[in-house]
Design a protein around this motif. Structure first.
Motif: not given
Length: 238
Positions: A104, A108, A135, A217
């Motif tokens: 990521n 992305t 993200r 996250n």
């Protein structure tokens, strides 16, 4: 000979749809054209060389045939090319490769492209789209009523491997050399009892807060229904 083997391998991969395991689909026509051109040049060069060797007045005429060592080396190179390009089946990048690349990051969408997604129908979003949204996380409320289905292979979350894994796929912009992994985190405590790293799965669930305060996250898929699946014919995202 090596050039002709390379051309044959390229054409075979293109005809079977496997060339996309190495390059972006938009480059397939160009690659096939260049392979055919290389084959034509190789054949023309071979014919010209034969004509020169048969000309008694040419400096190359009468040159001894290469020794056994050189012949054996050439045979070894040709054998290796045939084995690597025509016999061994092509395979896509695996979870092991994903573990050696930044998840990521460059795979992305950009922040601007991600902002544009907010105006689109979430039902059309790919795994890459969801990974990009997570993200840049526009707002936690955006994810409140979303329940996507994402498909990919499993890679363990390095921060919380016991409870969280990523549904992962590679994004290919040019070729597999520049392929970058993207993934959506899924909270599933004890997932290793049912699945292994590298297994392909489809996960459907809603988004929720991550109970791990140390994780990067803050939002992930929770209470997801995780179903084993097979690797798709086109495993990469473009």
């Amino acid at each position: 000979m090596l050039s002709l083997i390379g051309t044959a391998a390229t054409l075979w991969l293109a005809l079977t749809g496997k060339l996309e395991l190495y390059i972006h689909p938009r480059y397939v026509p160009f690659t096939v054209s260049m392979a055919l051109l290389a084959a034509a040049v190789s054949i023309a060069g071979f014919i010209m060389r034969q004509e020169r060797s048969e000309d008694p007045g040419h400096p190359d005429a009468g040159v001894p045939v290469p020794g056994r060592l050189r012949a054996a080396g050439s045979l070894l190179m040709v054998t290796a090319a045939v084995l690597g390009l025509l016999i061994l089946p092509p395979s896509p990048l695996t979870a092991e490769a994903a573990n050696h690349r930044d998840l990521n990051r460059s795979g992305t969408l950009s922040r601007h492209q991600t902002s544009d997604l907010l105006r689109n129908d979430p039902g059309t979003f790919t795994l890459r789209d969801w990974a990009s949204l997570l993200r840049y996380s526009p707002d936690a409320s955006y994810f409140a009523d979303k329940k996507p289905t994402v498909t990919g292979f499993i890679t363990a979350d390095p921060q919380d491997p016991t409870n969280v894994f990523y549904v992962t796929r590679f994004v290919v912009s040019c070729c597999t050399v520049d392929a970058q992994p993207v993934g959506v985190p899924v909270r599933a405590p004890g997932w290793q009892t049912q699945f292994k790293t590298g297994n392909w799965v489809a996960a459907t669930g809603g988004f929720g807060p991550n109970p791990n305060p140390e994780s990067t996250n803050p939002i992930l898929l929770t209470d997801a229904q995780i179903t084993p699946t097979t690797e798709p014919e086109r495993p990469y995202l473009h």
